[in-house]
Design an enzyme around this catalytic site. Structure first.
Site, PDB file in Angstrom:
ATOM      1  N   GLU A   1      27.668  -7.721  18.856  1.00  0.00           N
ATOM      2  CA  GLU A   1      28.816  -7.711  17.708  1.00  0.00           C
ATOM      3  C   GLU A   1      27.924  -7.421  16.382  1.00  0.00           C
ATOM      4  OE1 GLU A   1      31.106 -11.118  18.204  1.00  0.00           O
ATOM      5  OE2 GLU A   1      32.442 -10.139  19.196  1.00  0.00           O
TER       6      GLU A   1
ATOM      7  N   GLU B   1      34.626  -8.227  25.843  1.00  0.00           N
ATOM      8  CA  GLU B   1      35.288  -9.477  25.541  1.00  0.00           C
ATOM      9  C   GLU B   1      36.615  -9.361  25.489  1.00  0.00           C
ATOM     10  OE1 GLU B   1      33.583 -12.158  22.602  1.00  0.00           O
ATOM     11  OE2 GLU B   1      31.728 -11.623  22.980  1.00  0.00           O
TER      12      GLU B   1
END
Length: 315
Positions: free
Chosen positions: A21, A211
């Site tokens: 991320e 995710e």
């Protein structure tokens, strides 16, 4: 570190990601780079520059050590819709997406996009560029894109972009067409199809969802079971839309992994009460409990999803 793990797992691990991320540097720099939550934009952008260089070097190194290696990026999935057809709202939404996606632009294309260079110029931010950096970025582009997907945003001319948790940005707008979780996060399965198409059409690289899940309050029933049908429906509806992206739109989706296998402290709020797992852990927010593990209803359902590679999505 990268050299050590590439060599140690050579021939056993084929798929790699550099930074998790990476765009969280723009929203929560402590989590992304270990720098102050109160870092100014210059500090964040200099840290991001070093991370992008490091990522490019890792990509090159991974390819050199094992030609079979595939090295990808990981994007914190911030996807947004414009608030209205007003051209000013359209532009406001574009500016928000550019703020998030410039990291992906660099990792996929090997150069800083012009819009980011002009923004840095306006902010009087000078990156610590050294000779050879441009060549490193260009030679270290990724092989594929992965991202987390929990929600979508609405943005426009008055986007605030205030952070509420890792993915829960408060933009100042609400989407009246979608439901929301107990923590106020928008539940938008169709947005996953949009996100998959958006990323593939922008970069023409294979994509993977690494995710996706629902944070919810789970209750132990008198018979000891946990009937989390809401989690099953959340995951099922997202997988249905992913299947559409593959079969109807032709998006090359490499895979999907749910977040997550077992309850843990939610990174977005720092509490156990917000549970994502297929396995319940008997601990509360204060750390009290037996630590016992209990399979939720979603456990066997998701096991069947894995066994059939997503073909059986019935409840």
């Amino acid at each position: 570190y990268a050299e050590t793990v590439f060599k140690h797992f050579k021939g056993r691990v084929k798929y790699w990601l550099t930074f998790n991320e990476i765009n969280v540097m723009s929203t929560m720099p402590w989590n992304a780079g270990g720098i102050s939550l109160y870092a100014n934009e210059e500090q964040k952008m200099i840290a991001a520059y070093h991370q992008l260089l490091a990522s490019a070097k890792a990509v090159q190194l991974g390819h050199e050590i094992d030609a079979e290696n595939q090295i990808g990026l990981m994007y914190a999935g911030h996807f947004s819709y414009p608030n209205s057809p007003d051209p000013v709202d359209i532009q406001g939404n574009e500016e928000f997406q550019q703020k998030m996606l410039f990291y992906v632009d660099v990792q996929c294309r090997g150069v800083y996009p012009n819009y980011k260079l002009k923004e840095l110029e306006r902010q009087q931010i000078t990156l610590p560029v050294q000779d050879g950096d441009a060549d490193i970025l260009k030679a270290g582009t990724v092989d594929y894109i992965t991202f987390s997907y929990y929600l979508t945003h609405v943005c426009g001319k008055e986007t605030k972009g205030i952070l509420k948790g890792l993915n829960g940005l408060e933009t100042g707008y609400k989407n009246p067409y979608i439901e929301r979780s107990e923590w106020g996060w928008g539940i938008d399965p169709k947005g996953l199809r949009y996100a998959l198409n958006f990323l593939y059409n922008r970069y023409q690289l294979p994509v993977m969802v690494v995710e996706n899940g629902l944070g919810a309050i789970d209750k132990i029933e008198p018979d000891g079971t946990i009937q989390d049908d809401y989690r099953i429906e959340y995951l099922r509806s997202h997988l249905v839309e992913m299947k559409k992206a593959i079969e109807l739109d032709g998006v090359p989706v490499m895979g999907y992994t749910a977040w997550g296998p077992i309850d843990l402290i939610a990174a977005s709020t720092g509490e156990m009460a917000k549970r994502y797992g297929f396995i319940y852990v008997d601990l509360d927010d204060e750390g009290n409990g037996t630590n016992d593990r209990i399979k939720k209803k979603s456990f066997d359902w998701y096991k069947e999803v894995i066994d059939t590679n997503g073909e059986n999505l019935s409840i």
